[in-house]
Design a protein around this motif. Structure first.
Motif, PDB file in Angstrom:
ATOM      1  N   PHE A   1       6.866  -2.481  -8.578  1.00 15.75           N
ATOM      2  CA  PHE A   1       6.191  -2.803  -7.307  1.00 15.75           C
ATOM      3  C   PHE A   1       5.170  -3.922  -7.533  1.00 15.75           C
ATOM      4  O   PHE A   1       3.956  -3.697  -7.476  1.00 15.75           O
ATOM      5  N   LEU A   2       5.673  -5.101  -7.759  1.00 13.55           N
ATOM      6  CA  LEU A   2       4.833  -6.204  -8.238  1.00 13.55           C
ATOM      7  C   LEU A   2       3.823  -6.716  -7.213  1.00 13.55           C
ATOM      8  O   LEU A   2       2.886  -7.419  -7.563  1.00 13.55           O
ATOM      9  N   HIS A   3       4.015  -6.364  -5.927  1.00 13.13           N
ATOM     10  CA  HIS A   3       3.102  -6.847  -4.895  1.00 13.13           C
ATOM     11  C   HIS A   3       2.106  -5.774  -4.450  1.00 13.13           C
ATOM     12  O   HIS A   3       1.303  -6.012  -3.549  1.00 13.13           O
ATOM     13  N   MET A   4       2.163  -4.612  -5.078  1.00 14.48           N
ATOM     14  CA  MET A   4       1.313  -3.505  -4.643  1.00 14.48           C
ATOM     15  C   MET A   4      -0.161  -3.792  -4.910  1.00 14.48           C
ATOM     16  O   MET A   4      -0.543  -4.213  -6.001  1.00 14.48           O
ATOM     17  N   LYS A   5      -0.976  -3.554  -3.875  1.00 19.73           N
ATOM     18  CA  LYS A   5      -2.429  -3.757  -3.992  1.00 19.73           C
ATOM     19  C   LYS A   5      -3.198  -2.449  -4.029  1.00 19.73           C
ATOM     20  O   LYS A   5      -4.311  -2.396  -4.555  1.00 19.73           O
ATOM     21  N   SER A   6      -2.627  -1.390  -3.439  1.00 17.10           N
ATOM     22  CA  SER A   6      -3.338  -0.117  -3.378  1.00 17.10           C
ATOM     23  C   SER A   6      -2.360   1.034  -3.614  1.00 17.10           C
ATOM     24  O   SER A   6      -1.352   1.143  -2.923  1.00 17.10           O
ATOM     25  N   LEU A   7      -2.684   1.876  -4.613  1.00 20.27           N
ATOM     26  CA  LEU A   7      -1.853   3.038  -4.941  1.00 20.27           C
ATOM     27  C   LEU A   7      -2.756   4.269  -4.951  1.00 20.27           C
ATOM     28  O   LEU A   7      -3.681   4.369  -5.762  1.00 20.27           O
ATOM     29  N   THR A   8      -2.497   5.196  -4.023  1.00 23.58           N
ATOM     30  CA  THR A   8      -3.326   6.387  -3.877  1.00 23.58           C
ATOM     31  C   THR A   8      -2.462   7.636  -4.045  1.00 23.58           C
ATOM     32  O   THR A   8      -1.492   7.837  -3.305  1.00 23.58           O
ATOM     33  N   LEU A   9      -2.829   8.439  -5.028  1.00 22.13           N
ATOM     34  CA  LEU A   9      -2.085   9.667  -5.334  1.00 22.13           C
ATOM     35  C   LEU A   9      -3.064  10.818  -5.549  1.00 22.13           C
ATOM     36  O   LEU A   9      -2.909  11.627  -6.469  1.00 22.13           O
TER      37      LEU A   9
ATOM     38  N   THR B   1       0.844  -1.205   0.000  1.00 15.65           N
ATOM     39  CA  THR B   1       0.000   0.000   0.000  1.00 15.65           C
ATOM     40  C   THR B   1       0.873   1.247   0.000  1.00 15.65           C
ATOM     41  O   THR B   1       1.762   1.381   0.839  1.00 15.65           O
ATOM     42  N   VAL B   2       0.592   2.161  -0.941  1.00 13.63           N
ATOM     43  CA  VAL B   2       1.294   3.445  -0.992  1.00 13.63           C
ATOM     44  C   VAL B   2       0.256   4.557  -1.093  1.00 13.63           C
ATOM     45  O   VAL B   2      -0.654   4.504  -1.929  1.00 13.63           O
ATOM     46  N   ASP B   3       0.392   5.567  -0.221  1.00 13.63           N
ATOM     47  CA  ASP B   3      -0.479   6.740  -0.260  1.00 13.63           C
ATOM     48  C   ASP B   3       0.396   7.991  -0.216  1.00 13.63           C
ATOM     49  O   ASP B   3       1.039   8.278   0.786  1.00 13.63           O
ATOM     50  N   LEU B   4       0.406   8.720  -1.327  1.00 17.27           N
ATOM     51  CA  LEU B   4       1.193   9.957  -1.432  1.00 17.27           C
ATOM     52  C   LEU B   4       0.270  11.124  -1.789  1.00 17.27           C
ATOM     53  O   LEU B   4       0.636  12.024  -2.549  1.00 17.27           O
ATOM     54  N   SER B   5      -0.925  11.127  -1.230  1.00 15.56           N
ATOM     55  CA  SER B   5      -1.913  12.166  -1.535  1.00 15.56           C
ATOM     56  C   SER B   5      -1.471  13.529  -1.021  1.00 15.56           C
ATOM     57  O   SER B   5      -0.708  13.632  -0.061  1.00 15.56           O
ATOM     58  N   GLY B   6      -1.987  14.573  -1.687  1.00 16.91           N
ATOM     59  CA  GLY B   6      -1.782  15.930  -1.198  1.00 16.91           C
ATOM     60  C   GLY B   6      -0.365  16.436  -1.336  1.00 16.91           C
ATOM     61  O   GLY B   6       0.076  17.279  -0.548  1.00 16.91           O
TER      62      GLY B   6
END
Length: 238
Positions: A60-68, A42-47
């Protein structure tokens, strides 16, 4: 943000698989995250102020959630298609105009949030996303919902606050579509295909704020069938 603070974030992420760094004024996707390609889910780089996603996002082959959400992103690299486990991609409030055709390769995707961008044409090539539950294209500049929408497998399409005046009757052929939101667009009553009411699976058809009064939908053929679906769904969740 200081290097020591980033280092602490990275160390924590190595253990948890979650990297969250919101509203810190970041101007680019942190290169340091490349060390965690095997860990991050999970990666969250919002704002932040990120304008570009690097091609290395595909590592990032295992990433399930990407929030930008709420960045300055104008386009997505085609390498994003390598994220075969990605279930949520959230890019609300950016500056995206078009999507790469490779986005249709994100076979695990369930939620695609693109609200508040600069998209003027309904994105093609998403019919391959067989597990999609939500496609949010609200607050864009889309004028026309074309025939290829019928390929979509999603349960909900949100097109609120666009400039839509043309709605293809092919939308009634979407096999899993239950919720269609078209509030605050430019639709006339004559632009509403009766097949949505009569023949589709749609049980919530939301059209407030267009160029007709919602109560006038009752005059269209198929309204009674639509109300049966609407009422049955309402009872189910009561």
């Amino acid at each position: 943000m200081g290097n020591s603070a980033l280092k602490t974030h990275l160390e924590n992420s190595q253990k948890t698989g979650v990297f969250q760094l919101t509203a810190k004024g970041l101007q680019e996707f942190p290169e340091e995250l490349q060390r965690l390609t095997a860990n991050l889910r999970t990666v969250d780089l919002s704002g932040n102020k990120i304008e570009l996603l690097p091609p290395a996002i595909g590592n990032f082959l295992h990433m399930k959630s990407l929030t930008l959400n709420s960045n300055r992103i104008t386009a997505l690299p085609s390498e994003i298609s390598k994220l075969k486990k990605l279930e949520t991609l959230s890019l609300n409030g950016n500056r995206i105009v078009t999507l790469p055709s490779s986005l249709g390769q994100l076979k695990a995707l369930r939620t695609l949030n693109l609200s508040g961008n600069r998209i003027s044409e309904f994105p093609p090539g998403l019919g391959t996303l067989r597990h999609l539950d939500l496609l949010d294209l609200s607050r864009n500049q889309i004028r026309n919902v074309p025939a290829h929408v019928s390929e979509l497998q999603t349960i909900e399409i949100n097109l609120n606050q666009n400039q839509i005046s043309v709605l293809t009757e092919e939308v009634s052929k979407c096999p899993r579509l239950k919720v269609l939101r078209l509030e605050e667009n430019c639709l006339d009553l004559s632009s509403v295909p009766q097949s949505i009411l009569r023949d589709s699976q749609v049980s919530l058809f939301s059209v407030e704020g267009n160029l007709f009064e919602v109560k006038n939908l009752r005059d269209l053929e198929g309204y009674d069938k639509y109300m049966e679906r609407f009422t049955a769904t309402k009872k189910k969740f009561a």
